[in-house]
Write an enzyme that holds these catalytic residues in place. Sequence first.
Site, PDB file in Angstrom:
ATOM      1  N   THR A 270      10.827  -7.391 -11.778  1.00 29.25           N
ATOM      2  CA  THR A 270      10.166  -8.699 -11.872  1.00 29.25           C
ATOM      3  C   THR A 270       9.105  -8.816 -10.784  1.00 29.25           C
ATOM      4  OG1 THR A 270      12.198  -9.642 -12.725  1.00 29.25           O
ATOM      5  CG2 THR A 270      10.592 -11.206 -11.824  1.00 29.25           C
TER       6      THR A 270
ATOM      7  N   CYS B 175       3.205   1.939  13.992  1.00 35.28           N
ATOM      8  CA  CYS B 175       4.224   2.801  13.395  1.00 35.28           C
ATOM      9  C   CYS B 175       5.503   1.988  13.278  1.00 35.28           C
ATOM     10  CB  CYS B 175       4.386   4.001  14.312  1.00 35.28           C
ATOM     11  SG  CYS B 175       5.838   4.951  14.013  1.00 35.28           S
TER      12      CYS B 175
ATOM     13  N   GLY C 241       0.814  -1.214   0.000  1.00 36.56           N
ATOM     14  CA  GLY C 241       0.000   0.000   0.000  1.00 36.56           C
ATOM     15  C   GLY C 241       0.846   1.263   0.000  1.00 36.56           C
ATOM     16  N   THR C 242       1.941   1.247   0.715  1.00 35.47           N
ATOM     17  CA  THR C 242       2.794   2.436   0.808  1.00 35.47           C
ATOM     18  C   THR C 242       3.323   2.820  -0.567  1.00 35.47           C
ATOM     19  OG1 THR C 242       3.382   1.893   3.076  1.00 35.47           O
ATOM     20  CG2 THR C 242       4.912   3.326   1.876  1.00 35.47           C
TER      21      THR C 242
ATOM     22  N   GLN D 287      -7.734  -0.168   3.961  1.00 35.31           N
ATOM     23  CA  GLN D 287      -8.493  -0.720   5.086  1.00 35.31           C
ATOM     24  C   GLN D 287      -9.918  -1.091   4.702  1.00 35.31           C
ATOM     25  OE1 GLN D 287      -7.323  -1.564   8.014  1.00 35.31           O
ATOM     26  NE2 GLN D 287      -5.340  -0.551   7.995  1.00 35.31           N
TER      27      GLN D 287
ATOM     28  N   ASN E 258      -7.644   3.884   9.063  1.00 35.17           N
ATOM     29  CA  ASN E 258      -7.000   2.758   9.741  1.00 35.17           C
ATOM     30  C   ASN E 258      -7.110   2.819  11.257  1.00 35.17           C
ATOM     31  OD1 ASN E 258      -5.303   4.942   8.720  1.00 35.17           O
ATOM     32  ND2 ASN E 258      -3.656   4.024   9.900  1.00 35.17           N
TER      33      ASN E 258
HETATM   34  C1  LIG Z   1      -4.862   3.248   5.271  1.00 36.63           C
HETATM   35  C2  LIG Z   1      -3.537   2.625   4.963  1.00 36.63           C
HETATM   36  N1  LIG Z   1      -2.891   2.982   3.860  1.00 36.63           N
HETATM   37  C3  LIG Z   1      -1.707   2.455   3.537  1.00 36.63           C
HETATM   38  C4  LIG Z   1      -1.085   1.532   4.343  1.00 36.63           C
HETATM   39  C5  LIG Z   1       0.248   0.977   3.945  1.00 36.63           C
HETATM   40  O1  LIG Z   1       0.106  -0.315   3.428  1.00 36.63           O
HETATM   41  P1  LIG Z   1       1.361  -1.334   3.425  1.00 36.63           P
HETATM   42  O2  LIG Z   1       1.525  -1.796   4.835  1.00 36.63           O
HETATM   43  O3  LIG Z   1       0.919  -2.433   2.492  1.00 36.63           O
HETATM   44  O4  LIG Z   1       2.521  -0.602   2.910  1.00 36.63           O
HETATM   45  C6  LIG Z   1      -1.717   1.145   5.525  1.00 36.63           C
HETATM   46  C7  LIG Z   1      -1.056   0.204   6.454  1.00 36.63           C
HETATM   47  O5  LIG Z   1      -1.213   0.270   7.639  1.00 36.63           O
HETATM   48  C8  LIG Z   1      -2.982   1.699   5.846  1.00 36.63           C
HETATM   49  O6  LIG Z   1      -3.614   1.372   6.953  1.00 36.63           O
END
Ligand SMILES: Cc1ncc(COP(=O)(O)O)c(C=O)c1O
Length: 375
Positions: free
Chosen positions: A225, A312, A71-72, A167, A139
């Site tokens: 990849t 965190c 997600g990040t 989420q 979250n």
């Molecule tokens: C709302 C939200 N966005 C993005 C992320 C980041 O996702 P990832 O852990 O897959 O990098 C999180 C993870 O806690 C999240 O809660």
Amino acid sequence: MVNAVYMDHNATTPMRPEVAAATARALAVTGNASSVHRFGRMAHRALEDAREKVAALVGAAPEDVVFTSGGTEANNLAIRGAGRARVLVSAVEHVSVLKAAAVEIIPVDGDGVVDRRALETRLAADDTPTLVSVMLANNETGVIQPVADIAALARRFGALVHCDAVQAAGRTPIDMGALGVDLLTVSAHKIGGPPGVGALVVGARVPLKPEIVGGGQERGRRAGTENTPAIVGFGLAADGARTGIEEFQRLAAWRDRIEDRVRRIAPAVRVFGAHAPRLANTTCFTMPGVASETQVMGLDLAGIAVSAGAACSSGKVQTSHVLKAMGVDAEEADCAIRVSLGWTSEEADIDRFVEAWGALYARAGRDARLAAPAA
Ligand SMILES: Cc1ncc(COP(=O)(O)O)c(C=O)c1O
């Protein structure tokens, strides 16, 4: 720990056994999805099968799915890659959105819902090409944003719209078309898939600029990849998440029971976002006068895993920017914990939690009385 109770599904959801098994099987298979020989073709088929499943989870076309490391990365890719000079984001976004660029912050109300009037004023004030980024579910509090309304508003001003649905996926139905968003983020480890894999879903009208270059993978939108075994797990988890949304809603009764019972123990308990639509599994509330860290450690000793707001990476507990944006003062915000349920939760967990929480609260009260100077 034997008999431990896991109530931190928003940090990461335990991998479903069938997902772990499929990922492990895929690990044993050789093949680069970009190779033309039979091994490559097999990996490619597995990748495209997972792409279809992830697309189905969010009502998108498979070719719109760009696999990322989570997600990040997907949030970074959306914010930077959309190529808009101005980025407006809500004050309660995940840090991976807040830190991805020099963003302008849109305030939220006391329940954590985006102030649409403030957004409209900002959009009307400046005609620089803009990207608006608002998450579907928070979250920390589970509060669900009116993303379809926000997207309609943003589009009236010609803005592109990104939605962090990390989420929300598998917890509330998602249809990218109905939401009217251009970019949408999902992450496997929040839906019972492996960590370290996610996706940015990119609508047809977005000319996305890649962040990672040096290969033509993912239709040139993310070089490198693909992690086929993890993506196979992601696909299976996405299938389960899509079909399990109705079942997930049963968690609301247990969440409500927790809130009722802690309020009965300590009437001054404050539940954040309680007047807004919320995810069925998430509650964030205070133990009056007791620091979040003390609660998390005390509950851990009792075999119960919860968290103090967002997990965190530094492991340090800081005042939640989400609660701060909701107008909560730091003293109260620092007494909040997040309890998040999921597919491994059982009814007995609720009693275990309330019992341990009540004991901790009673002990904190005793300690405070002992520490108070004699009158
Ligand atoms: C709302 C939200 N966005 C993005 C992320 C980041 O996702 P990832 O852990 O897959 O990098 C999180 C993870 O806690 C999240 O809660």
